[in-house]
Design a protein around this motif. Structure first.
Motif, PDB file in Angstrom:
ATOM      1  N   UNK A 111      28.745  16.482 -36.570  1.00  0.00           N
ATOM      2  CA  UNK A 111      28.909  16.510 -38.025  1.00  0.00           C
ATOM      3  C   UNK A 111      28.528  17.861 -38.601  1.00  0.00           C
ATOM      4  N   UNK A 112      27.762  18.637 -37.843  1.00  0.00           N
ATOM      5  CA  UNK A 112      27.404  20.004 -38.229  1.00  0.00           C
ATOM      6  C   UNK A 112      27.642  20.916 -37.031  1.00  0.00           C
ATOM      7  N   UNK A 113      28.473  21.909 -37.240  1.00  0.00           N
ATOM      8  CA  UNK A 113      28.829  22.798 -36.126  1.00  0.00           C
ATOM      9  C   UNK A 113      28.793  24.250 -36.585  1.00  0.00           C
ATOM     10  N   UNK A 114      28.884  25.116 -35.623  1.00  0.00           N
ATOM     11  CA  UNK A 114      29.131  26.517 -35.935  1.00  0.00           C
ATOM     12  C   UNK A 114      30.589  26.697 -36.333  1.00  0.00           C
ATOM     13  N   UNK A 115      30.983  27.932 -36.520  1.00  0.00           N
ATOM     14  CA  UNK A 115      32.362  28.234 -36.894  1.00  0.00           C
ATOM     15  C   UNK A 115      33.186  28.431 -35.628  1.00  0.00           C
ATOM     16  N   UNK A 116      34.306  27.722 -35.564  1.00  0.00           N
ATOM     17  CA  UNK A 116      35.248  27.872 -34.452  1.00  0.00           C
ATOM     18  C   UNK A 116      36.382  28.796 -34.908  1.00  0.00           C
ATOM     19  N   UNK A 117      36.597  29.877 -34.218  1.00  0.00           N
ATOM     20  CA  UNK A 117      37.683  30.803 -34.534  1.00  0.00           C
ATOM     21  C   UNK A 117      38.816  30.570 -33.537  1.00  0.00           C
ATOM     22  N   UNK A 118      39.918  30.033 -34.022  1.00  0.00           N
ATOM     23  CA  UNK A 118      41.016  29.618 -33.151  1.00  0.00           C
ATOM     24  C   UNK A 118      41.777  30.845 -32.665  1.00  0.00           C
ATOM     25  N   UNK A 119      41.889  31.043 -31.344  1.00  0.00           N
ATOM     26  CA  UNK A 119      42.598  32.214 -30.810  1.00  0.00           C
ATOM     27  C   UNK A 119      44.107  32.143 -31.079  1.00  0.00           C
ATOM     28  N   UNK A 120      44.765  33.273 -30.917  1.00  0.00           N
ATOM     29  CA  UNK A 120      46.220  33.323 -31.018  1.00  0.00           C
ATOM     30  C   UNK A 120      46.846  32.362 -30.010  1.00  0.00           C
ATOM     31  N   UNK A 121      47.938  31.723 -30.405  1.00  0.00           N
ATOM     32  CA  UNK A 121      48.698  30.817 -29.540  1.00  0.00           C
ATOM     33  C   UNK A 121      47.883  29.612 -29.080  1.00  0.00           C
ATOM     34  N   UNK A 122      46.825  29.277 -29.827  1.00  0.00           N
ATOM     35  CA  UNK A 122      46.007  28.106 -29.528  1.00  0.00           C
ATOM     36  C   UNK A 122      45.851  27.265 -30.804  1.00  0.00           C
ATOM     37  N   UNK A 123      45.423  26.009 -30.601  1.00  0.00           N
ATOM     38  CA  UNK A 123      45.271  25.080 -31.710  1.00  0.00           C
ATOM     39  C   UNK A 123      43.952  24.333 -31.576  1.00  0.00           C
ATOM     40  N   UNK A 124      43.454  23.882 -32.731  1.00  0.00           N
ATOM     41  CA  UNK A 124      42.203  23.131 -32.769  1.00  0.00           C
ATOM     42  C   UNK A 124      42.548  21.682 -33.054  1.00  0.00           C
ATOM     43  N   UNK A 125      42.173  20.785 -32.139  1.00  0.00           N
ATOM     44  CA  UNK A 125      42.551  19.374 -32.201  1.00  0.00           C
ATOM     45  C   UNK A 125      41.324  18.507 -32.480  1.00  0.00           C
ATOM     46  N   UNK A 170      38.036  22.054 -26.049  1.00  0.00           N
ATOM     47  CA  UNK A 170      38.181  23.412 -26.550  1.00  0.00           C
ATOM     48  C   UNK A 170      39.525  23.656 -27.224  1.00  0.00           C
ATOM     49  N   UNK A 171      39.880  24.927 -27.343  1.00  0.00           N
ATOM     50  CA  UNK A 171      41.138  25.308 -27.973  1.00  0.00           C
ATOM     51  C   UNK A 171      42.296  25.000 -27.026  1.00  0.00           C
ATOM     52  N   UNK A 172      43.381  24.474 -27.581  1.00  0.00           N
ATOM     53  CA  UNK A 172      44.512  24.031 -26.760  1.00  0.00           C
ATOM     54  C   UNK A 172      45.638  25.053 -26.823  1.00  0.00           C
ATOM     55  N   UNK A 173      46.033  25.643 -25.675  1.00  0.00           N
ATOM     56  CA  UNK A 173      47.157  26.587 -25.669  1.00  0.00           C
ATOM     57  C   UNK A 173      48.454  25.907 -26.082  1.00  0.00           C
ATOM     58  N   UNK A 174      49.330  26.645 -26.732  1.00  0.00           N
ATOM     59  CA  UNK A 174      50.584  26.062 -27.207  1.00  0.00           C
ATOM     60  C   UNK A 174      51.418  25.505 -26.065  1.00  0.00           C
ATOM     61  N   UNK A 175      51.382  26.143 -24.896  1.00  0.00           N
ATOM     62  CA  UNK A 175      52.204  25.667 -23.792  1.00  0.00           C
ATOM     63  C   UNK A 175      51.720  24.327 -23.245  1.00  0.00           C
ATOM     64  N   UNK A 176      50.490  23.896 -23.605  1.00  0.00           N
ATOM     65  CA  UNK A 176      49.966  22.630 -23.119  1.00  0.00           C
ATOM     66  C   UNK A 176      50.468  21.421 -23.901  1.00  0.00           C
ATOM     67  N   UNK A 177      51.169  21.660 -25.014  1.00  0.00           N
ATOM     68  CA  UNK A 177      51.664  20.539 -25.811  1.00  0.00           C
ATOM     69  C   UNK A 177      52.838  19.866 -25.122  1.00  0.00           C
ATOM     70  N   UNK A 178      52.764  18.546 -25.036  1.00  0.00           N
ATOM     71  CA  UNK A 178      53.855  17.738 -24.471  1.00  0.00           C
ATOM     72  C   UNK A 178      54.842  17.351 -25.563  1.00  0.00           C
ATOM     73  N   UNK A 179      54.338  16.962 -26.726  1.00  0.00           N
ATOM     74  CA  UNK A 179      55.232  16.587 -27.813  1.00  0.00           C
ATOM     75  C   UNK A 179      54.486  15.978 -28.983  1.00  0.00           C
ATOM     76  N   UNK A 180      55.250  15.598 -30.002  1.00  0.00           N
ATOM     77  CA  UNK A 180      54.697  15.043 -31.236  1.00  0.00           C
ATOM     78  C   UNK A 180      54.898  13.533 -31.256  1.00  0.00           C
ATOM     79  N   UNK A 181      53.839  12.801 -31.590  1.00  0.00           N
ATOM     80  CA  UNK A 181      53.934  11.343 -31.707  1.00  0.00           C
ATOM     81  C   UNK A 181      54.784  11.002 -32.923  1.00  0.00           C
TER      82      UNK A 181
END
Length: 264
Positions: A189-203, A221-232
């Motif tokens: 519920x309380x975290x530091x700041x996450x800085x999302x790298x290029x070509x990555x996403x925060x899930x 952690x941060x998810x690379x764009x190539x790791x996405x399978x698809x959209x529900x």
């Protein structure tokens, strides 16, 4: 033997051969239909929609254990993880669509274990700054709109009914959904700041205190764009979590009729 008798025998033999040919043709046609159906199903599964079932409560209340979804593969384009086998020679994405958007519910391969599928909501885009403060989500130092609504009626680990605090969260692009807050001052519920790298996403999961997601950098952690399978896209089937999908004789009582073909 008379001519009439020979003709009669010939007709009998011809009838038997016709029946055998018809029988053989029937089996052949059946096999042909089955093979064609299997090929169509394989193409559907490989290029269009990935069926996915919900194994945990991390996306409650949006998704429940026992929900079965169709995940569109073409929404984000195709990567090495879009197919039943890992095609490692594919780099990045091909036939790329618009890419993951903030608020999408997406299936992705776990970065530390690419053989495992996860499903979460896209919260942070490349370059975003994400933080949790007292259970409130901040994106680029701005609090995300959150409204307290009626409690969610759920159950704890012992099957006892409980009321869980529920909020309607609305992202900067207008996507709105429900989240659960099981405990105040939860682990993340309380975290530091996450800085999302290029070509990555925060899930993140909608069940904020019961979700292993990008807040746990050593696990998801941060998810690379190539790791996405698809959209529900849609819930095509849903059965209560105490019923196995193959127990069709229990469907009249265990199906969640109000969730069938519900869009996401």
């Amino acid at each position: 033997m008379s001519v009439a008798e020979r003709d009669a025998d010939s007709e009998k033999d011809g009838g038997k051969k016709a029946k055998k040919a018809k029988s053989g043709g029937g089996i052949g046609e059946t096999l042909k239909v089955v093979i064609q159906a299997l090929i169509i199903a394989l193409l559907f599964r490989t290029f269009l929609y990935h069926p996915f079932n919900i194994p945990s409560g991390s996306m409650m209340p949006t998704l429940l254990v026992g929900d079965y979804l169709f995940v569109s593969k073409f929404s984000y384009g195709y990567s090495r993880y879009s197919f039943p086998v890992d095609l490692s020679f594919i780099k990045g994405r091909v036939w790329e669509g618009e890419g993951p958007q903030r608020g999408d519910i997406a299936v992705f391969r776990l970065p530390r274990d690419p053989g495992t599928d996860y499903i979460k909501r896209v919260i942070g885009m490349p370059g975003d700054r994400i933080q949790m403060r007292n259970g409130l989500l901040y994106i680029n130092d701005e609090p995300v709109e959150r409204e307290r609504v009626e409690d969610y009626a759920g159950a704890n680990a012992f099957g006892q009914e409980i009321e869980v605090a529920q909020y309607r969260e609305t992202l900067p692009n207008g996507v709105s959904y429900m989240t659960l807050d099981l405990t105040q001052n939860g682990e993340k519920d309380n975290t530091g700041v996450y800085e999302v790298p290029d070509d990555h996403y925060f899930m993140m999961g909608d069940n904020r205190d019961n979700s292993s997601d990008s807040r746990f950098l050593n696990f998801v952690g941060y998810v690379p764009e190539e790791n996405f399978v698809g959209r529900a896209e849609v819930i095509f089937f849903s059965v209560d979590e105490e019923t196995h999908v193959w127990e069709f004789w229990r469907w009249p009582w265990s199906l969640r009729y109000d969730r069938l073909f519900e869009g996401l």
